[in-house]
Write an enzyme that holds these catalytic residues in place. Structure first.
Site, PDB file in Angstrom:
ATOM      1  N   PRO A   2       8.904  12.326 -13.399  1.00 53.57           N
ATOM      2  CA  PRO A   2       8.500  13.665 -13.792  1.00 53.57           C
ATOM      3  C   PRO A   2       8.293  13.772 -15.302  1.00 53.57           C
ATOM      4  O   PRO A   2       9.134  13.338 -16.089  1.00 53.57           O
ATOM      5  CB  PRO A   2       9.678  14.533 -13.333  1.00 53.57           C
ATOM      6  CG  PRO A   2      10.325  13.745 -12.246  1.00 53.57           C
ATOM      7  CD  PRO A   2      10.170  12.313 -12.648  1.00 53.57           C
ATOM      8  N   GLU A   3       7.160  14.345 -15.707  1.00 50.95           N
ATOM      9  CA  GLU A   3       6.883  14.563 -17.113  1.00 50.95           C
ATOM     10  C   GLU A   3       7.041  16.043 -17.411  1.00 50.95           C
ATOM     11  O   GLU A   3       7.448  16.819 -16.549  1.00 50.95           O
ATOM     12  CB  GLU A   3       5.489  14.035 -17.454  1.00 50.95           C
ATOM     13  CG  GLU A   3       5.386  12.532 -17.231  1.00 50.95           C
ATOM     14  CD  GLU A   3       4.096  11.920 -17.759  1.00 50.95           C
ATOM     15  OE1 GLU A   3       3.363  12.597 -18.507  1.00 50.95           O
ATOM     16  OE2 GLU A   3       3.814  10.760 -17.416  1.00 50.95           O
TER      17      GLU A   3
END
Length: 269
Positions: A2-3
């Site tokens: 996840p960014e």
């Protein structure tokens, strides 16, 4: 992994369910994440959630007693479920609320974190972070001045959390393509005009990804279980060997800093 947009989407997804709710229990089934879960997280019990905030890729569940800090690591997910929903493998932590809801943290690889921050303090992990990319603090002047004298390649430069937080691999690739900048070019050799374009595209790309619900590749789904749809908007990431959507040249892939990097040899200079 996840960014920033995926973390922000998670924040937006869980907030309506837990804000202003009283925490009744914190259940830690596995306290060995990236760092051991501190005992202080039990101070959440009896507290009312004042809000859910974010700094870089860290989420904060804020109460008067302090804040729980959550990081999703490589494969972490947050879900809001009813208390009686059966556990699944790798459900490591539950935060239970008086409304019968549970914020459930699942992390197969256990590279995430669940930490504690005292009121009116800043956790050591956060003290040297750069500006948030979607704020006025991050602009082309900042980026240009930070780049002067830098020999590191521009892709690694904009992914450095000391320069600006949250520009992960996917969004760095996309932003550099839109700005017409070769990801291999030294950061210090790029003009102010190019940094004006790059800054604008970083902001636009991240904002659009948040609007679309993030980018689902391998692991990420939203807190409600729905996938993010920004993957449908990707122009270069994961498209090596395919035609550039701007000029029809064949997109290439190389390793930069041990990460897959995608670019158009014609559009990016």
């Amino acid at each position: 992994m996840p960014e920033l947009p995926e973390v922000e989407v998670s924040r937006l997804g869980i907030t309506p369910h837990i804000e202003n709710q009283i925490i009744t229990q914190v259940v830690v089934r596995n306290g060995q994440l990236r760092w051991p879960v501190p005992e202080e997280v039990q101070l959440l019990v009896g507290q009312t959630v004042m809000g859910v905030s974010r700094r870089a890729k860290y989420l904060f569940i804020d109460t008067q007693a302090g804040s729980a800090i959550l990081h999703l690591g490589m494969s972490g997910k947050l879900r809001v479920v009813d208390k009686d929903v059966a556990l699944v493998k790798h459900d490591h932590i539950d935060i239970e609320f008086s409304n019968g809801k549970v914020l459930r943290y699942n992390d197969p690889r256990r590279f995430g974190a669940f930490l504690w921050q005292q009121p009116n303090t800043t956790h050591a992990l956060l003290t040297k972070l750069g500006p948030e990319p979607l704020t006025d603090e991050f602009d082309s002047t900042w980026l240009f001045e930070k780049s002067r004298g830098k020999s590191t390649v521009v892709k690694n430069f904009i992914m450095d959390n000391h320069v600006v937080v949250g520009v992960g691999n996917i969004y760095a690739n996309e932003s550099l393509f839109k700005a017409g900048i070769d990801p291999r070019k030294p950061a210090g050799k790029i003009s102010k005009q190019k940094y004006v374009a790059l800054t604008a595209h970083i902001k636009q790309t991240l904002a659009e990804a948040i609007k679309q619900g993030g980018t689902t590749l391998k692991d990420f789904t939203q807190s409600d279980g729905n996938p993010g749809y920004f993957a449908q908007e990707l122009l270069v990431y994961g498209r090596a060997g395919k035609a550039c959507l701007s000029c029809d040249s064949i997109l290439k892939s190389i390793k930069i800093g041990q990460r897959n990097s995608f670019y158009c040899p014609s559009c990016q200079h």
